[in-house]
Design a protein around this motif. Structure first.
Motif, PDB file in Angstrom:
ATOM      1  N   THR A 101      -7.705   0.089 -13.852  1.00 24.35           N
ATOM      2  CA  THR A 101      -7.216  -0.514 -12.656  1.00 24.35           C
ATOM      3  C   THR A 101      -5.840  -1.472 -13.217  1.00 24.35           C
ATOM      4  OG1 THR A 101      -9.260  -0.792 -11.756  1.00 24.35           O
ATOM      5  CG2 THR A 101      -7.738  -2.428 -10.959  1.00 24.35           C
ATOM      6  N   ILE A 143       2.292  -6.926  -3.584  1.00 24.34           N
ATOM      7  CA  ILE A 143       1.595  -6.508  -4.947  1.00 24.34           C
ATOM      8  C   ILE A 143       0.380  -5.898  -4.546  1.00 24.34           C
ATOM      9  CG2 ILE A 143       0.689  -7.406  -7.170  1.00 24.34           C
ATOM     10  CD1 ILE A 143       2.765  -9.730  -6.994  1.00 24.34           C
ATOM     11  N   ALA A 144       0.013  -4.897  -5.054  1.00 28.06           N
ATOM     12  CA  ALA A 144      -1.264  -4.186  -4.627  1.00 28.06           C
ATOM     13  C   ALA A 144      -2.013  -3.772  -5.870  1.00 28.06           C
ATOM     14  CB  ALA A 144      -0.929  -2.865  -3.817  1.00 28.06           C
ATOM     15  N   ILE A 145      -3.241  -3.298  -5.853  1.00 27.17           N
ATOM     16  CA  ILE A 145      -4.148  -2.996  -6.880  1.00 27.17           C
ATOM     17  C   ILE A 145      -4.051  -1.456  -6.805  1.00 27.17           C
ATOM     18  CG2 ILE A 145      -6.298  -3.045  -8.014  1.00 27.17           C
ATOM     19  CD1 ILE A 145      -6.616  -5.836  -6.560  1.00 27.17           C
ATOM     20  N   SER A 162      -6.388   1.865  -8.755  1.00 26.37           N
ATOM     21  CA  SER A 162      -7.501   2.155  -9.639  1.00 26.37           C
ATOM     22  C   SER A 162      -7.313   3.653  -9.458  1.00 26.37           C
ATOM     23  CB  SER A 162      -8.632   1.786  -9.189  1.00 26.37           C
ATOM     24  OG  SER A 162      -9.053   2.126  -7.998  1.00 26.37           O
ATOM     25  N   ASP A 209      -4.893  -3.939  -1.157  1.00 27.35           N
ATOM     26  CA  ASP A 209      -4.209  -5.040  -1.221  1.00 27.35           C
ATOM     27  C   ASP A 209      -4.932  -6.074  -2.038  1.00 27.35           C
ATOM     28  OD1 ASP A 209      -6.048  -6.349   0.304  1.00 27.35           O
ATOM     29  OD2 ASP A 209      -4.925  -6.121   2.058  1.00 27.35           O
ATOM     30  N   MET A 210      -4.227  -7.264  -2.225  1.00 28.10           N
ATOM     31  CA  MET A 210      -4.811  -8.051  -3.445  1.00 28.10           C
ATOM     32  C   MET A 210      -6.115  -8.824  -2.732  1.00 28.10           C
ATOM     33  SD  MET A 210      -3.139  -8.169  -5.695  1.00 28.10           S
ATOM     34  CE  MET A 210      -3.500  -9.626  -6.807  1.00 28.10           C
ATOM     35  N   ARG A 237      -2.075  -3.268 -11.490  1.00 24.30           N
ATOM     36  CA  ARG A 237      -1.319  -3.910 -10.375  1.00 24.30           C
ATOM     37  C   ARG A 237       0.179  -3.151 -10.353  1.00 24.30           C
ATOM     38  NH1 ARG A 237      -1.878 -10.436 -10.868  1.00 24.30           N
ATOM     39  NH2 ARG A 237      -3.857 -10.390 -10.710  1.00 24.30           N
TER      40      ARG A 237
END
Length: 70
Positions: free
Chosen positions: A63, A50-52, A54, A19-20, A65
């Motif tokens: 990486t 919205i998440a990250i 990688s 998560d952010m 979003r």
């Protein structure tokens, strides 16, 4: 969520979704069975956000979003 991985057969990838705030939502270790593979993440239990994401392979890391929306 489907992620397409390209590389050499037997390359190992670590795909992480956070998560952010940096909390781990999901992570998969995947070894390619062919030069192109698709791995699926089940996001149905995750909140819309919205998440990250990688993707790591052999010391390289990319990486970005993503939007998780139901």
């Amino acid at each position: 969520l489907s992620v397409v991985l390209n590389g050499e057969m037997n390359d190992e990838f670590v795909v992480t979704i956070m998560d952010m705030e940096g909390r781990l939502l999901d992570q998969q270790l995947h070894t390619l069975a062919s030069a192109k593979d698709i791995i699926d993440f089940n996001t149905s239990s995750l909140a819309s956000q919205i998440a990250i994401i990688s993707i790591e392979r052999g010391g390289e890391k990319v990486t970005g979003r993503i939007i998780i929306q139901h």
